[in-house]
Design an enzyme around this catalytic site. Structure first.
Site, PDB file in Angstrom:
ATOM      1  N   GLY A  12       4.619  -7.010   4.173  1.00 14.83           N
ATOM      2  CA  GLY A  12       4.435  -7.991   3.098  1.00 14.83           C
ATOM      3  C   GLY A  12       5.552  -7.892   2.072  1.00 14.83           C
ATOM      4  N   THR A  13       5.817  -6.681   1.615  1.00 10.95           N
ATOM      5  CA  THR A  13       6.857  -6.459   0.602  1.00 10.95           C
ATOM      6  C   THR A  13       8.229  -6.827   1.165  1.00 10.95           C
ATOM      7  OG1 THR A  13       5.541  -4.665  -0.301  1.00 10.95           O
ATOM      8  CG2 THR A  13       7.856  -4.691  -0.917  1.00 10.95           C
TER       9      THR A  13
ATOM     10  N   ARG B 134     -23.266   7.621  15.032  1.00 10.29           N
ATOM     11  CA  ARG B 134     -22.897   7.688  13.610  1.00 10.29           C
ATOM     12  C   ARG B 134     -21.460   7.195  13.439  1.00 10.29           C
ATOM     13  NH1 ARG B 134     -27.627   8.389  13.287  1.00 10.29           N
ATOM     14  NH2 ARG B 134     -28.742  10.142  12.354  1.00 10.29           N
TER      15      ARG B 134
ATOM     16  N   GLY C 277       0.841  -1.199   0.000  1.00 16.22           N
ATOM     17  CA  GLY C 277       0.000   0.000   0.000  1.00 16.22           C
ATOM     18  C   GLY C 277       0.871   1.241   0.000  1.00 16.22           C
TER      19      GLY C 277
ATOM     20  N   ASP D 283       0.923   2.091   8.883  1.00 17.94           N
ATOM     21  CA  ASP D 283       0.541   1.299  10.063  1.00 17.94           C
ATOM     22  C   ASP D 283       1.593   1.340  11.178  1.00 17.94           C
ATOM     23  OD1 ASP D 283      -1.538   0.566   8.410  1.00 17.94           O
ATOM     24  OD2 ASP D 283      -0.655  -1.355   7.855  1.00 17.94           O
TER      25      ASP D 283
ATOM     26  N   ARG E 204     -24.520  13.297  20.120  1.00 21.45           N
ATOM     27  CA  ARG E 204     -24.429  11.949  19.562  1.00 21.45           C
ATOM     28  C   ARG E 204     -23.112  11.299  19.937  1.00 21.45           C
ATOM     29  NH1 ARG E 204     -26.030  13.619  13.383  1.00 21.45           N
ATOM     30  NH2 ARG E 204     -28.248  13.108  13.498  1.00 21.45           N
TER      31      ARG E 204
HETATM   32  O1  F6P Z   1      -0.974  -1.360   5.215  1.00 21.55           O
HETATM   33  C1  F6P Z   1      -1.548  -0.131   4.883  1.00 21.55           C
HETATM   34  C2  F6P Z   1      -3.052  -0.256   4.796  1.00 21.55           C
HETATM   35  O2  F6P Z   1      -3.580   1.020   4.477  1.00 21.55           O
HETATM   36  C3  F6P Z   1      -3.716  -0.835   6.032  1.00 21.55           C
HETATM   37  O3  F6P Z   1      -3.829   0.109   7.066  1.00 21.55           O
HETATM   38  C4  F6P Z   1      -5.017  -1.309   5.451  1.00 21.55           C
HETATM   39  O4  F6P Z   1      -5.550  -2.381   6.201  1.00 21.55           O
HETATM   40  C5  F6P Z   1      -4.632  -1.791   4.076  1.00 21.55           C
HETATM   41  O5  F6P Z   1      -3.417  -1.147   3.746  1.00 21.55           O
HETATM   42  C6  F6P Z   1      -5.651  -1.475   3.032  1.00 21.55           C
HETATM   43  O6  F6P Z   1      -5.250  -2.065   1.838  1.00 21.55           O
HETATM   44  P1  F6P Z   1      -5.965  -1.777   0.432  1.00 21.55           P
HETATM   45  O7  F6P Z   1      -5.319  -0.535  -0.135  1.00 21.55           O
HETATM   46  O8  F6P Z   1      -5.677  -2.976  -0.372  1.00 21.55           O
HETATM   47  O9  F6P Z   1      -7.423  -1.566   0.685  1.00 21.55           O
END
Ligand code: F6P
Length: 359
Positions: A116-117, A277, A10, A139, A174
């Site tokens: 992941g990368t 909300r 991401g 994150d 709210r």
């Molecule tokens: O790892 C970054 C992140 O934005 C996370 O916070 C989120 O869960 C995920 O990527 C969202 O991924 P995508 O862009 O595939 O919806």
């Protein structure tokens, strides 16, 4: 020397600053830089390669996203394929990446990515690819670095949103639930919730008990404070339940979290009787202009990655260990992820301020 750079996973504000620093530091050494578009997958397609000269990185430090493009669906070790019977499967195309690297006459690869990368980078590094990694993610969950770039910008965006919902929550008496990102870590929720004066902050690290949240809202009501702001990390879960998924993992990809905000809002409404909300901030947190902190950290990471390449420190990741940027073995960085430490002073501060953490 001919080096390549790629961005994967991401996007996060600051990626372009890393690219700029890496390119300018390389050019100063008389090296050539090749950009690999769309993560590792770019090695598998001929039209995804771009020469990066001075002009291509001009004026991009403050620009969000990545000029190289990215994906969190492009794992060459588990590349998605459609089988003859129409079902989806995965194949290992990592050897093709190694062959492309050779064919392109490259001597080093700088990989900018999140957990992941970085795991893919570590596997490719073990197969012989000379890699230096740069940690990136909003994150803030990468092991080995005190902070990742992108996090500060995401927290700033989330804090701004929380500030804004305060006035409408108060005017309408709210409860406003704000769902933030963070995957399995509660960093964004905790930091933005504290900065934005949330009354309840829910994180994956502390499974919540809905009765405690309702007790907090009733307590505020009894004091004449007839509104509440609740910040929920997307990975938060109840004590006896699991995190809420928006989408199951697909081949070559990861499961997507999302929806816990709506669930918590419904539970609050039913137990407290208060109109509630939900606002889900989603990808707003990933976009836009990086903060000055993220820009400088990203520039430092990019330049440090090139120094590591020059020193032949392959199989390492640059990391912030204030006040220094250091190198950590990539294999150590991918052994897990870092969540919010429950014994840390930020959690302690939240409790001392009377913030309900759901427990
Ligand atoms: O790892 C970054 C992140 O934005 C996370 O916070 C989120 O869960 C995920 O990527 C969202 O991924 P995508 O862009 O595939 O919806």
């Amino acid at each position: 020397m001919r080096v390549a750079i790629s961005t994967g996973g991401g996007d996060a504000p600051g990626l372009n600053a890393v690219i700029r620093a890496a390119v300018l530091s390389s050019l100063r050494r008389g090296w050539e830089v090749l950009g690999i578009r769309r993560g590792f997958g770019g090695f598998l397609e001929d039209d995804q390669l771009v020469d990066l000269g001075r002009e291509s990185v001009s004026g991009i430090t403050h620009v969000g996203g990545t000029i190289l493009g990215t994906t969190n669906r492009g794992n060459p070790l588990a590349w998605p394929v459609t089988r003859p019977d129409g079902s989806m499967g995965e194949v290992d195309r990592s050897d093709e990446v190694l062959r492309a690297f050779e064919r392109l006459g490259l001597q080093a690869l700088i990989v900018v990515g999140g957990d992941g990368t970085l795991r893919i980078a570590n596997a490719l590094s073990q197969k012989g690819l000379p890699i230096v990694a740069v940690p990136k993610t909003i994150d803030n969950d990468v092991r080995g670095t005190v902070v990742t770039f992108g996090f500060d910008t995401a927290v700033t965006t989330a804090t701004d949103a929380i500030d804004k919902v305060h006035s409408t929550a108060a005017s309408h008496e709210r409860v406003l639930v704000v769902e933030v990102m963070g995957r399995h870590a509660g960093w964004i929720a905790l930091q933005s919730g504290l900065a934005g004066t949330a009354h309840v902050i829910l994180m994956p690290e502390i499974p919540y008990d809905i009765s405690k949240i309702c007790a907090k809202i009733r307590e505020r009501e009894a004091e004449g404070r007839r509104f509440a702001v609740v910040v929920v990390a997307e990975g938060a879960r109840p004590k006896d339940g699991a995190a809420v998924l928006k989408e199951e993992a697909v081949p070559g990809g990861i499961a997507r979290l999302g929806g816990i905000g709506e669930r918590v809002a419904a539970e609050i409404e039913s137990c407290s009787g208060k109109e509630t909300r939900t606002v889900t901030l989603g990808h707003l947190q990933r976009g836009g202009t990086p903060t000055a902190f993220d820009r400088v950290l990203a520039l430092r990471f990019g330049a440090a990655a090139v120094r590591a390449v020059a020193d032949g420190k392959f199989g390492h990741m640059v990391a912030l260990d204030p006040p220094l940027i250091k190198l950590v073995p990539l294999g150590d960085a991918v052994t897990g992820w870092t969540g919010v430490p429950l014994d840390g002073d930020t959690i302690c501060t939240a409790r001392e301020l009377g913030v309900c953490l759901g427990d």
